[in-house]
Design an enzyme around this catalytic site. Structure first.
Site, short mmCIF file in Angstrom:
data_model
loop_
_atom_site.label_atom_id
_atom_site.label_comp_id
_atom_site.label_asym_id
_atom_site.label_seq_id
_atom_site.Cartn_x
_atom_site.Cartn_y
_atom_site.Cartn_z
CB SER A 1 35.95 46.37 48.23
OG SER A 1 36.07 47.20 49.38
CE LYS B 1 40.98 44.69 45.17
NZ LYS B 1 42.18 45.56 45.29
CG HIS C 1 36.70 44.89 44.35
ND1 HIS C 1 37.02 43.59 44.67
CD2 HIS C 1 37.32 45.66 45.28
CE1 HIS C 1 37.80 43.57 45.74
NE2 HIS C 1 37.99 44.81 46.13
#
Length: 391
Positions: free
Chosen positions: A180, A239, A208
């Site tokens: 990340s 996310k 991610h």
């Protein structure tokens, strides 16, 4: 009453060093441009990769769920907090990740904590990449298992540990799929090869990578063609998915065990209807609107290419996460503040999120950014860097 003078002293030191940061407050809907301190500003710090936080389909699904099911669920999943929509979401996630089953946790952080703390015992060994996310580190701290850390993405170091640890009941290799803070991708094919050679298990945190890598955003496992070869996949719903939560995907045996032993799952109220319905619709959008992921990668390629021309030191990244390395923490904070004054929100990342001496401005592209916004951001970065004496 006693005061927290020792905490105040530490905070004062941070202020003197220029590393104390107030929480940035956004006054609008999340997007490529947001309102902060009363002005519109370009946003390069959000994990909202595909812009789903404001997608009309997700908004509509959330509104309809509240009207039908209410604002909350009123219980943990194991008592009276499992609605039909929770079951639907987990089945959809399992299908999306090409696994037998899936289980939703309150966050990606608690997913890692719940998995690691429940499946590992004193007879086991967990082997972790040195740059793994804090949630993995904290999850490991909750176990009584043996612990080994291998140098970042160093397969020779990983193999050495595997060779010397054959006497454990289970060895679990844990890695981020996309790291990340640096934006690089784990060498998953080699990790899986070593795991198979030395009879170990593999767990991948795809926070991610979900919605970013692989067909329709299925993640690093699918990206490398390794479906069925990774024992535990951790994903996020907060996310690229654009809402809230985390999940584990794997075999039915694993998921059934976590339902009975995963403490964050057992002792937390289930996701409210609006969140659950929006997550379901987000997976539908991933399957039905692949143009969003294409736009994300087009923007990423363009921004990286143009950013390199400016001449600032960049950390090598293979994903939309594009860090500008500053080094000194106070300098990184000052540069971030300068960028903000010029109209760009690009947050400084400092210790303890990254090691001391490796402070950075972490920029993230999204599918929402227009070319005009990216060009303006690049112009601000160049102007701000000259103003800060970085060029």
């Amino acid at each position: 009453m006693k005061e927290f003078n020792f905490l105040a002293s530490e905070l004062n030191t941070m202020k003197e060093n220029g590393t104390f940061q107030e929480l940035p407050i956004i006054e609008s809907m999340q997007g490529s441009t947001v309102k902060m301190k009363g002005k519109d500003i370009i946003q390069l710090s959000s994990n909202n990769y595909l812009g789903l936080t404001s997608h009309p389909r997700l908004q509509k699904a959330a509104e309809e769920a509240v009207k039908r099911y209410g604002a909350g669920t009123g219980s943990v999943r194991t008592i009276a907090g499992t609605f039909t929509m929770h079951d639907e979401l987990e089945k959809k996630l399992a299908s999306f990740k090409n696994t037998e089953a899936a289980l939703v946790f309150q966050s990606g952080f608690t997913a890692n904590q719940g998995i690691l703390s429940s499946i590992l015992t004193k007879d086991d060994l967990v082997i972790s990449d040195e740059l793994n996310h804090a949630s993995i580190i904290d999850g490991i701290r909750l176990t009584k298992a043996g612990k080994k850390v291998y140098q970042h993405a160093d397969m020779e170091d990983l193999e050495k540990i595997l060779k010397k640890s054959m006497n454990y009941r289970m060895r679990l290799i844990v890695t981020d799929g996309v790291f990340s803070m640096d934006g690089d991708i784990a060498p998953l094919p080699e990790i899986v090869r070593l795991a198979e050679q030395y009879d170990a298990f593999v767990m991948v945190d795809d926070a991610h990578a979900s919605g970013v890598l692989g067909e329709n955003g299925r993640g690093t496992v699918h990206h490398f063609g390794l479906d069925g070869k990774v024992h535990i996949q951790v994903g996020t719903l907060s996310k690229a998915i654009g809402v809230l939560g985390g999940y584990a995907a794997g075999s039915k045996v694993l998921i059934d065990y976590l339902k009975h032993k995963g403490r964050p799952f057992l002792f937390s109220t289930s996701h409210p209807p609006a969140v659950t319905a929006a997550c379901i619709e987000a997976v539908n959008v991933l399957m039905e609107e692949p143009s969003l992921i294409k736009k994300l990668w087009d923007n990423t390629a363009y921004f990286k290419k143009e950013l390199e021309k400016i001449g600032l030191p960049l950390i090598k990244s293979e994903t939309p996460i594009t860090p500008i390395l500053i080094g000194d923490e106070a300098e990184a904070c000052r540069f971030s503040n300068t960028l903000f004054e010029l109209g760009l929100f690009a947050q400084a990342i400092v210790f303890p999120t990254v090691p001391k001496g490796k402070a950075r401005i972490r920029t993230i592209m999204t599918a929402q950014h227009s070319k005009e916004e990216l060009d303006k951001a690049l112009e601000i970065i160049q102007t701000g860097a000259k103003k800060a004496g970085l060029l």
